[in-house]
Design an enzyme around this catalytic site. Structure first.
Site, PDB file in Angstrom:
ATOM      1  N   HIS A 114       1.015  -1.198   0.004  1.00 61.49           N
ATOM      2  CA  HIS A 114      -0.092   0.032  -0.033  1.00 61.49           C
ATOM      3  C   HIS A 114       0.883   1.166  -0.021  1.00 61.49           C
ATOM      4  O   HIS A 114       1.408   1.513   0.844  1.00 61.49           O
ATOM      5  CB  HIS A 114      -0.769  -0.127   1.258  1.00 61.49           C
ATOM      6  CG  HIS A 114      -1.859   1.039   1.318  1.00 61.49           C
ATOM      7  ND1 HIS A 114      -3.390   0.847   1.342  1.00 61.49           N
ATOM      8  CD2 HIS A 114      -1.549   2.389   1.224  1.00 61.49           C
ATOM      9  CE1 HIS A 114      -3.977   2.132   1.561  1.00 61.49           C
ATOM     10  NE2 HIS A 114      -2.941   3.235   1.367  1.00 61.49           N
ATOM     11  N   HIS A 164       1.644   5.371  -2.174  1.00 62.02           N
ATOM     12  CA  HIS A 164       1.252   6.188  -3.351  1.00 62.02           C
ATOM     13  C   HIS A 164       2.239   6.802  -3.948  1.00 62.02           C
ATOM     14  O   HIS A 164       2.685   7.994  -3.630  1.00 62.02           O
ATOM     15  CB  HIS A 164       0.362   7.294  -2.574  1.00 62.02           C
ATOM     16  CG  HIS A 164      -0.826   6.655  -1.836  1.00 62.02           C
ATOM     17  ND1 HIS A 164      -2.109   7.052  -2.333  1.00 62.02           N
ATOM     18  CD2 HIS A 164      -1.181   6.238  -0.690  1.00 62.02           C
ATOM     19  CE1 HIS A 164      -3.136   6.300  -1.725  1.00 62.02           C
ATOM     20  NE2 HIS A 164      -2.495   5.651  -0.560  1.00 62.02           N
ATOM     21  N   LYS A 221       1.757  10.133  -5.695  1.00 61.93           N
ATOM     22  CA  LYS A 221       1.965  11.548  -4.966  1.00 61.93           C
ATOM     23  C   LYS A 221       3.462  11.865  -4.238  1.00 61.93           C
ATOM     24  O   LYS A 221       3.456  12.884  -3.996  1.00 61.93           O
ATOM     25  CB  LYS A 221       0.946  11.360  -3.696  1.00 61.93           C
ATOM     26  CG  LYS A 221      -0.379  11.126  -3.976  1.00 61.93           C
ATOM     27  CD  LYS A 221      -1.386  11.299  -2.636  1.00 61.93           C
ATOM     28  CE  LYS A 221      -2.747  11.167  -2.746  1.00 61.93           C
ATOM     29  NZ  LYS A 221      -3.200  10.090  -3.432  1.00 61.93           N
ATOM     30  N   HIS A 247      -9.610   2.209   0.429  1.00 65.21           N
ATOM     31  CA  HIS A 247      -9.364   2.774   1.662  1.00 65.21           C
ATOM     32  C   HIS A 247     -10.382   3.024   2.463  1.00 65.21           C
ATOM     33  O   HIS A 247     -11.667   3.396   2.040  1.00 65.21           O
ATOM     34  CB  HIS A 247      -8.922   4.024   1.297  1.00 65.21           C
ATOM     35  CG  HIS A 247      -7.552   4.279   0.676  1.00 65.21           C
ATOM     36  ND1 HIS A 247      -7.021   3.588  -0.519  1.00 65.21           N
ATOM     37  CD2 HIS A 247      -6.411   5.074   0.881  1.00 65.21           C
ATOM     38  CE1 HIS A 247      -5.739   3.989  -0.723  1.00 65.21           C
ATOM     39  NE2 HIS A 247      -5.302   4.986   0.136  1.00 65.21           N
ATOM     40  N   GLU A 262     -10.617   5.901   7.563  1.00 68.03           N
ATOM     41  CA  GLU A 262      -9.262   6.655   7.609  1.00 68.03           C
ATOM     42  C   GLU A 262      -9.736   7.942   8.646  1.00 68.03           C
ATOM     43  O   GLU A 262      -9.308   8.896   8.259  1.00 68.03           O
ATOM     44  CB  GLU A 262      -8.569   6.987   6.746  1.00 68.03           C
ATOM     45  CG  GLU A 262      -6.981   7.459   7.068  1.00 68.03           C
ATOM     46  CD  GLU A 262      -6.161   7.740   5.920  1.00 68.03           C
ATOM     47  OE1 GLU A 262      -5.048   8.055   6.092  1.00 68.03           O
ATOM     48  OE2 GLU A 262      -6.841   7.607   4.544  1.00 68.03           O
ATOM     49  N   ASP A 302       2.480   3.601   2.875  1.00 69.71           N
ATOM     50  CA  ASP A 302       1.539   4.474   2.437  1.00 69.71           C
ATOM     51  C   ASP A 302       2.340   5.617   1.779  1.00 69.71           C
ATOM     52  O   ASP A 302       2.984   5.487   0.962  1.00 69.71           O
ATOM     53  CB  ASP A 302       0.857   4.806   3.813  1.00 69.71           C
ATOM     54  CG  ASP A 302      -0.545   5.406   3.464  1.00 69.71           C
ATOM     55  OD1 ASP A 302      -0.922   5.405   2.170  1.00 69.71           O
ATOM     56  OD2 ASP A 302      -1.024   6.014   4.320  1.00 69.71           O
ATOM     57  N   ASN A 303       2.108   6.872   2.190  1.00 72.97           N
ATOM     58  CA  ASN A 303       2.588   7.969   1.537  1.00 72.97           C
ATOM     59  C   ASN A 303       3.978   8.529   1.924  1.00 72.97           C
ATOM     60  O   ASN A 303       4.379   7.983   2.962  1.00 72.97           O
ATOM     61  CB  ASN A 303       1.668   9.144   1.825  1.00 72.97           C
ATOM     62  CG  ASN A 303       0.284   9.181   1.418  1.00 72.97           C
ATOM     63  OD1 ASN A 303      -0.444   8.127   1.964  1.00 72.97           O
ATOM     64  ND2 ASN A 303      -0.165   9.737   0.467  1.00 72.97           N
TER      65      ASN A 303
END
Length: 440
Positions: A82, A84, A87, A233, A236, A334-335
């Site tokens: 997972h 991104h 981004k 998602h 959250e 994640d990010n």
């Protein structure tokens, strides 16, 4: 080149001895003498880029030509399920100054509208994958923002990137949009067909819109029609009324869905009453959902307050309760250096280290190391990843640490990476490589 503590013969045939392997990373565990944290000394034979044998220490005659790893821990290549990377690394040009979830949404939206050309997305994705590869990642799933017109930009870029990285990182992508956008059936069908053409995963952000069940049905039906897996998602937030994980499990039951479903975040579950938690988790276990927690990003965003008060909860979901029910649990990056998380480097060891501290993946260690290897590989449908076994590709990450506390107390920046039986460079790219994208 990063300094290493072993060298490998040019023949490609060799043995690694005096190596510590974890029980949760092994296909076969018979004969090994595991310590209290689940590590055992072992020997691994490698030839022609594949593992040919794994044996407990002491079961073979001494071989003076074997490579002594001096008790160091080795993991299989990481699986990061997972992320991104579309981004990634936009913080310097569009930061989230209050650190809030709403602030992140606004900043990313502004940045996407202003900058996300094919060239911009490709350069940042390439940088992100260079980071992941240098840290030891073998497989990675990214979400791709797929709100118009971005889907027509990012998906072709992803296909180019996936082809370029073939043989180094196994790449998957899931589309990402707000579930309420699926109300536009014409647009949704077009997006789903685009995802299918690019061999992607159908995904969305779920939240408690009035017609959530209808929209979930639309996604499940389309996924079955096109033969796609699903990735959501979910929840959250700290809002106790956010129960879309439960609704996703209901939808999977309604449709007898046979594909794979991965659900990320599920933060609000930790805020709900015990009877509601039990009912939801029983359904999640029954339908075979996989769940991924994103401990670093969720601690950064969840319960962030603007009134100079301290956050009161960790923002992570109930992985211990899930694992006790046999639910497939994972943790992931994640990010990375974007408005949703200002830090990170797609280093899965960092994710596991922080997860151990935040989620108490210790005392006992149990099978938690599988959350960055075998479990995400299962969630992603990968057969040759996450598990050390004879016949699998020889992809290993060797550390200096010889015990869990040694492994997790330092960044392990001098780790040694073996891919297809060969040493690879473990040097991360320089941030200056992105300077041209950060100019106003």
């Amino acid at each position: 080149m990063t300094q290493r503590f072993i060298t490998l013969p040019s023949s490609g045939t060799y043995s690694l001895v005096n190596l510590r392997l974890h029980r949760s990373h092994l296909e076969k565990t018979g004969g090994f003498s595991f310590d209290r944290d689940g590590f055992a000394l072992a020997a691994i034979d490698i030839s022609a880029g594949a593992i040919t044998a794994i044996e407990p220490a002491g079961q073979r005659a001494d071989n003076p030509e074997a490579i002594d790893c001096r008790g160091s821990i080795a993991f299989p290549g990481f699986v990061d399920c997972h992320t991104h990377i579309d981004k990634g690394h936009i913080w310097d040009r569009n930061p989230n100054l209050d650190g809030s979830f709403a602030g992140a949404l606004t900043a990313v939206g502004e940045d996407r509208e202003a900058y996300w050309s094919a060239e911009d997305v490709e350069q940042r994705m390439e940088f992100s994958l260079q980071c992941a590869y240098a840290h030891g990642t073998k497989a990675l799933r990214t979400h791709l923002d797929s709100v118009p017109p971005q889907e027509d930009i990012s998906w072709p870029v992803f296909e180019t990137i996936r082809d370029r990285w073939k043989g180094r990182i196994e790449l998957q992508a899931a589309c990402l949009f707000g579930i309420d956008q699926a109300q536009d059936e014409v647009w949704f069908n077009r997006l789903a067909n685009l995802v299918a053409r690019h061999r992607g995963i159908l995904g969305a952000v779920t939240y408690m819109v009035p017609d959530l069940d209808k929209l979930l049905d639309r996604m499940f039906v389309k996924a079955m029609d096109l033969g796609l897996d699903l990735d959501f998602h979910a929840d959250e937030t700290d809002d106790v009324n956010a129960i879309s994980l439960d609704r996703i499990a209901d939808a999977a039951l309604r449709h007898c869905f046979e594909g794979k479903i991965l659900v990320g975040h599920c933060c609000s579950l930790a805020r709900q009453p015990d009877d509601a938690v039990k009912a939801t988790l029983d359904k999640v276990a029954r339908v075979g959902l996989s769940v991924v927690s994103l401990p670093m990003c969720n601690m950064y965003l969840q319960d962030r307050r603007t009134d100079a008060t301290t956050p009161r909860w960790r923002g992570v979901t109930l992985l211990h309760e899930m694992a006790a029910r046999g639910i497939n649990t994972c943790v992931a990056s994640d990010n990375t250096r974007d408005p949703f998380y200002a830090y990170g480097d797609l280093d899965v060891l960092e994710v596991y280290r922080e997860a151990t501290r935040i989620l108490h993946f210790d005392h006992p260690v149990g099978a938690w190391p599988a959350t960055i290897a075998a479990n995400p590989a299962r969630a992603m449908g990968l057969a040759d990843a996450g598990t050390l076994k004879a016949g699998s590709t020889a992809d290993l990450v060797l550390f200096r640490g010889r015990s869990l506390t040694e492994l997790l107390s330092r960044p392990e920046s001098r780790r040694t990476l073996i891919r297809s039986g060969k040493l690879i460079d473990a040097t991360v790219p320089d941030y200056q490589d992105l300077d041209d994208l950060m100019e106003p």
